[in-house]
Write an enzyme that holds these catalytic residues in place. Structure first.
Site, PDB file in Angstrom:
ATOM      1  N   SER A 116       0.832  -1.197   0.000  1.00 14.10           N
ATOM      2  CA  SER A 116       0.000   0.000   0.000  1.00 14.10           C
ATOM      3  C   SER A 116       0.877   1.262   0.000  1.00 14.10           C
ATOM      4  CB  SER A 116      -0.963  -0.042   1.185  1.00 14.10           C
ATOM      5  OG  SER A 116      -1.992   0.899   1.043  1.00 14.10           O
TER       6      SER A 116
ATOM      7  N   ASP B 130      -9.653  -5.110  -4.931  1.00 14.76           N
ATOM      8  CA  ASP B 130      -9.089  -4.152  -3.973  1.00 14.76           C
ATOM      9  C   ASP B 130      -9.955  -2.897  -3.978  1.00 14.76           C
ATOM     10  OD1 ASP B 130      -7.528  -2.254  -2.592  1.00 14.76           O
ATOM     11  OD2 ASP B 130      -5.657  -3.176  -3.265  1.00 14.76           O
TER      12      ASP B 130
ATOM     13  N   HIS C 264      -7.510  -5.758  -0.457  1.00 15.85           N
ATOM     14  CA  HIS C 264      -6.325  -4.926  -0.257  1.00 15.85           C
ATOM     15  C   HIS C 264      -5.304  -5.530   0.703  1.00 15.85           C
ATOM     16  CE1 HIS C 264      -4.076  -1.199  -0.379  1.00 15.85           C
ATOM     17  NE2 HIS C 264      -4.108  -1.097   0.934  1.00 15.85           N
TER      18      HIS C 264
END
Length: 274
Positions: free
Chosen positions: A96, A225, A254
């Site tokens: 991320s 995601d 995610h």
């Protein structure tokens, strides 16, 4: 506990597990800390690698500085850690926001110490919609996160954990422990750091950094995601890094280091050891 001190006096916490093997540095997402990678660090150390993971400034056990909550400083802090530990032939792994951090490190400080890179559900190349990035996400999406951070960040983190971060809103099948750990780590992040990091991960343009990556790169992304949509992140990053290998986890969201842990660990190890 081990710390390094950066050029502006911030103290950055890190863990350093395993001995003798090639080094792997794991960079975490917003607004978490190195605990988000502890299962992966343990796995890599048990499989012969040296696993390093740090708490980004403002997050976890690192200093909560008033300034420096942006990608240039994050990348410089990472450089301080890498230089302090004299890491070479290093594999950088970022989840991320951590994916943005490692990409910006390579763009800003070169790949001289890096042998491989792995982007997991990562924010590059550019999340927010702009005139030259029409496929990005609307600014209002990130303004809503900022509003939640300012008004009641504890509830914001609860809602993210119980909803889109893990994809629990899709299937209601994510263990409570994962969701509680997300909330606990998030609350350990400084309020200003968490607020300012929203702009850092959403509005930083990583396209020039991706163009400078000249090491083997693995891109891993779930096609469901809800935080960094696959078409916004993983697919475009893989297209921008010459020779990048793209692995798409069908139906996954995610939080791959938790929800798809065994598969991700196997893919990481195979890529690092290749």
């Amino acid at each position: 506990m081990p710390y390094i001190t950066t050029d502006d006096g911030a103290r950055i916490f890190y863990r350093d597990w395993g001995t003798g093997g090639s080094p792997v540095l794991l960079s975490h997402g917003w607004p978490l800390n190195s605990d988000a990678w502890e299962a992966t660090a343990l796995f890599l150390a048990e499989h012969g690698h040296r696993a390093i993971a740090h708490d980004r400034r403002g997050h976890g056990r690192s200093s909560q500085t008033w300034h420096g909550n942006e990608m240039d400083t994050y990348a410089d802090d990472l450089a301080c850690l890498i230089n302090h530990l004299d890491l070479r032939e290093l594999t950088l792994v970022g989840h991320s926001t951590g994916g943005g951090e490692i990409v910006h490190y390579m763009g800003r400080h070169s790949t001289a110490r890096v042998s491989k890179a792995v982007l997991v559900s990562a924010v590059p190349p550019l999340m927010v919609r702009t005139d030259d990035n029409p496929d990005g996400m609307p600014l209002e999406t990130f303004d809503a996160i900022r509003a939640g951070e300012a008004a009641n960040r504890s509830q914001l983190y609860r809602d993210l954990a119980d909803g889109p971060f893990f994809g629990h809103n899709r299937r209601q099948d994510v263990p409570q422990g994962f969701r509680d750990a997300f909330w606990l780590q998030s609350m350990a992040c400084g309020h200003r750091a968490a607020y300012e990091c929203i702009a850092a991960f959403s509005a930083t343009d990583f396209r020039p950094d991706l163009a400078k990556i000249d090491v083997p790169t693995l891109v891993v992304h779930g096609d469901d995601d809800q935080i960094v949509p696959f078409e916004v992140g993983g697919r475009r990053s893989a297209d921008m890094v010459e020779g990048a290998v793209l692995k798409v986890y069908e139906g996954s969201g995610h939080a791959l280091p938790d929800t798809d842990r065994d598969r991700l660990h196997a893919d990481l190890l195979a890529f690092i050891d290749a």
